[in-house]
Design a protein around this motif. Sequence first.
Motif, short mmCIF file in Angstrom:
data_model
loop_
_atom_site.label_atom_id
_atom_site.label_comp_id
_atom_site.label_asym_id
_atom_site.label_seq_id
_atom_site.Cartn_x
_atom_site.Cartn_y
_atom_site.Cartn_z
N GLN A 82 0.86 -1.18 0.00
CA GLN A 82 0.00 0.00 0.00
C GLN A 82 0.90 1.23 0.00
O GLN A 82 1.71 1.40 0.91
CB GLN A 82 -0.91 0.01 1.23
N MET A 83 0.75 2.06 -1.01
CA MET A 83 1.60 3.23 -1.16
C MET A 83 0.75 4.48 -1.04
O MET A 83 -0.15 4.70 -1.86
CB MET A 83 2.32 3.19 -2.51
N ASN A 84 1.01 5.26 -0.01
CA ASN A 84 0.26 6.49 0.24
C ASN A 84 1.18 7.69 0.11
O ASN A 84 2.41 7.56 0.16
CB ASN A 84 -0.35 6.44 1.64
N THR A 85 0.57 8.84 -0.02
CA THR A 85 1.32 10.11 -0.11
C THR A 85 2.47 9.97 -1.11
O THR A 85 3.63 10.26 -0.81
CB THR A 85 1.86 10.52 1.28
N LEU A 86 2.14 9.52 -2.28
CA LEU A 86 3.16 9.26 -3.30
C LEU A 86 3.82 10.56 -3.76
O LEU A 86 3.19 11.63 -3.81
CB LEU A 86 2.55 8.52 -4.48
N ARG A 87 5.10 10.42 -4.09
CA ARG A 87 5.92 11.55 -4.54
C ARG A 87 6.49 11.24 -5.93
O ARG A 87 6.62 10.06 -6.29
CB ARG A 87 7.07 11.76 -3.57
N PRO A 88 6.86 12.26 -6.69
CA PRO A 88 7.47 11.99 -8.00
C PRO A 88 8.69 11.07 -7.92
O PRO A 88 8.92 10.27 -8.83
CB PRO A 88 7.84 13.39 -8.50
N GLU A 89 9.44 11.17 -6.84
CA GLU A 89 10.63 10.32 -6.69
C GLU A 89 10.30 8.86 -6.44
O GLU A 89 11.19 8.00 -6.44
CB GLU A 89 11.56 10.84 -5.58
N ASP A 90 9.03 8.54 -6.23
CA ASP A 90 8.61 7.15 -6.11
C ASP A 90 8.39 6.50 -7.48
O ASP A 90 8.15 5.29 -7.57
CB ASP A 90 7.31 7.03 -5.31
#
Length: 137
Positions: A82-90
Amino acid sequence: QVQLVESGGGSVQTGGSLRLSCAASGYTYSSNCMGWFRQAPGKEREGVAAILTGTGSTYYTDSVKGRFIISQDRAKNTLYLQMNTLRPEDTAMYYCAADRVILPGFFGGGHCYATLSRPSSPAAIDWGQGTQVTVSP
């Protein structure tokens, strides 16, 4: 034939969420190390999170702590991220990995993270084909 099949990737905006799945077949990872890795273009593959399936002990790399959650459904032999608060660096291709070496419960998620990142027996590590995650600003 052992197979790991990832799904759930996609494109989201910064701050969004995605849930990756890794369905395993051909082997039951009852007390094994499983984990998620990612590789961005031009960069080395890096470990994201790991879990010891027998105990549920987990480990996360610092950049995803508090934002990502690794979990499992043992009845379905499936791993999740589960991936939350995703950022461009992800943004990266995300891969599922699993070690067929059976471990006793006193090992933890940190051991799994290290083992999957630098396996002493690479032939015992199963990998999925990857699923792309793209995070736009």
